[in-house]
Design an enzyme around this catalytic site. Structure first.
Site, PDB file in Angstrom:
ATOM      1  CB  CYS A   1      37.901  42.533  52.915  1.00 27.09           C
ATOM      2  SG  CYS A   1      38.161  44.069  51.987  1.00 27.09           S
TER       3      CYS A   1
ATOM      4  CB  CYS B   1      36.619  45.527  48.310  1.00 24.07           C
ATOM      5  SG  CYS B   1      38.352  45.609  48.801  1.00 24.07           S
ATOM      6  CB  SER B   2      36.078  40.688  48.128  1.00 28.90           C
ATOM      7  OG  SER B   2      36.639  41.091  46.891  1.00 28.90           O
ATOM      8  CB  CYS B   3      41.329  42.384  50.822  1.00 30.00           C
ATOM      9  SG  CYS B   3      41.356  43.952  49.922  1.00 30.00           S
TER      10      CYS B   3
END
Lengths: 204, 115
Positions: free
Chosen positions: A104, A107-109
């Site tokens: 991602c 962000c950090s999906c």
């Protein structure tokens, strides 16, 4: 770590998280019991063994594999694994010609409900920025060297779709039970930064 | 703002917060269509990464209709739009010294796309 760890001052991140948490509680924006429950659920009950179970089943049941690749959400849902951060699952298949990796960049999906909480490196800027530019180089740092002819597909999780890699079943695993196969399937092999273990590696 | 109570956590974890919308929206692009990501630089929230803007790619999947983050993040409504999965070749994104075989797959909402 150990004793030294307990005497060291808390890291900047730790201090920041504590400050944000106390502000959220003070302003009444979160309920502390609810927050503890979420942390407990994802730390104790939900983890990458779920994904491994799904992959092992796909390795042994061609019909399931087909369903999994056609509609990941529904096929993973057959195990009862549905919900937060796995509302929409797409499963991508490794082949001798194609290797898949998930990131991602924004962000950090990450598919929490199937793989648990993301590893720290997955959320780090170096992984997020480099894997799209130089996936082969990043893979090498994870100890994986693929043939030069292998195409690498990097899946950037920029929307509410979550990806899981269906890695290739290692050779020499014919006749293993689903439970034994699941032991070979690492978290990283379902993100694409690793490969499944071989039976010899598990035995070692 | 009401907080989420502890008894809501199990149902929330089990059901999540789906962003797919059960409504129709125009299909501008078919699988196989060659498109460009728009070169835009909005000041508001967006999920169109900079490295994709202005680049050419190929639609590989019609994902259905989803909440648009650009409006939703600002409390301006879900604004349902069709979402497409698009393949961008590494050479197109990173230039001549990039690996010719590799590619990035990313999803684009309808408004992020020029034909």
């Amino acid at each position: 770590m150990g004793a030294h760890h307990h005497h060291a001052p808390p890291s900047d991140v730790r201090i920041r998280v504590r400050a944000i948490e106390s502000l959220l509680l003070e302003k009444g924006l979160v309920d502390s019991a609810a927050m503890d429950k979420i942390v407990e659920t994802f730390e104790k009950d939900i983890g990458p063994r779920r994904g491994a179970e799904v992959v092992a089943h796909a390795w042994t049941d061609p019909e399931y594999r087909k369903r999994l690749l056609e509609n990941g959400t529904a096929a993973i849902g057959e195990f009862g694994y549905t919900g937060l951060q796995a509302e929409e699952m797409i499963v991508v298949e490794d082949t001798p010609k194609v290797h898949n990796m998930v990131v991602c960049t924004l962000c950090s999906c990450y598919p929490w409900t199937v793989l648990g909480l993301p590893p720290v490196w997955y959320k780090s800027a170096p992984y997020r920025s480099r894997v799209v530019i130089d996936p082969r180089g990043v893979l090498k740092e994870f100890g994986v060297t693929l043939p030069e002819s292998t195409e690498i597909r990097v899946w950037d999780s920029n929307s509410e779709l979550r990806y899981m890699v269906l890695p290739m079943r290692p050779e020499g695993t014919e006749g293993l039970s689903e439970e034994a196969l699941a032991e070979l399937i690492t978290r990283d092999s379902m993100i694409g930064t690793g490969l499944p273990k071989t039976p010899a590696e598990v035995a070692a | 703002m009401p907080t989420v109570p502890v008894e809501m956590i199990d149902p929330l974890v089990a059901h999540g917060a789906p962003a797919r919308m059960n409504v129709d929206a125009p299909t501008r692009f078919k699988v196989g269509a060659v498109i460009h990501a728009r070169n835009i630089n909005p000041l508001h929230h967006t999920r169109l990464p900079r490295y994709i803007r202005g680049r050419q790619g190929t639609v590989v999947r019609d994902c259905g209709v989803f909440i648009l983050p650009d409006t939703h993040a600002h409390g301006l409504g879900p604004c349902p739009e069709r979402l497409y999965c698009v393949r961008f070749e590494s050479r197109e994104l990173w230039g001549d010294d990039a690996d010719t075989r590799n590619a990035v797959y990313i999803t684009l909402w309808d408004r992020y796309i020029d034909d």
